[in-house]
Write an enzyme that holds these catalytic residues in place. Sequence first.
Site, PDB file in Angstrom:
ATOM      1  CB  SER A   1      -0.955   0.016   1.199  1.00 20.12           C
ATOM      2  OG  SER A   1      -0.255   0.325   2.380  1.00 20.12           O
TER       3      SER A   1
ATOM      4  CE  LYS B   1      -2.188   2.093   4.899  1.00 24.66           C
ATOM      5  NZ  LYS B   1      -1.371   0.945   5.262  1.00 24.66           N
TER       6      LYS B   1
END
Length: 235
Positions: free
Chosen positions: A156, A194
């Site tokens: 991701s 993230k």
Amino acid sequence: MLTRKQLELLNFIRERLDREGVPPSFDEMKEALDLRSKSGIHRLITALEERGFIRRLAHRARALEIIRLPEAIEKRPAGSAAPGFAPKVIEGDRRPPPTDAMPVTPVHALELPVMGRIAAGVPIEAIAEVSHHIAVPGSMLSGRGNHYALEVKGDSMIEAGINDGDIVVIREQATAENGDIVVALVEDQEATLKRYRRRGSMIALEAANPAYETRVFPDHLVKVQGRLVGLIRSY
């Protein structure tokens, strides 16, 4: 300089070695210092090892050796209260090197604990154990805080140059600026890597891959565990 927790742990190990001849377990150290997980103990031990106060003995479980003690502990009887910050350091019982020894080359790398895997995708179970250690160039470390490493699982963050299987170097800290890539602990259970964005009282954890959606949480459900400062890739 040692932090209060580093000093408390060093004194606890010293007292147990003096009393029983064997170091305490990680669970015992965690309970003695009132920490929530053993990962904090691993980081404290690594910091003490890097500063030359203790040494881990290879191929032996629970094997810790105290090399030297701060003056504040050295002069205090076992069982007495821990002192404050910044004790002066004194040399321990190390043997002097032979006079004909080769000159020592300065060390430009440090060993960091690899605390397991971190999800660059959907959050996975929170990191709690050291899986192994890895040598990291000193120039990669940022500031004076504690550092640790994590193996990346998932894709991701691929558009940020972070691939599945990479090792990320994290500087331990509890705050972040918008745009920082962080290790975030979600609801005290799941850890993920993230990009951090604050939107009022909400925290957005953004992926760097259009196949993954941005996840948004109330700020009290997200705790920053550290900020990305480096990456190691094997080919």
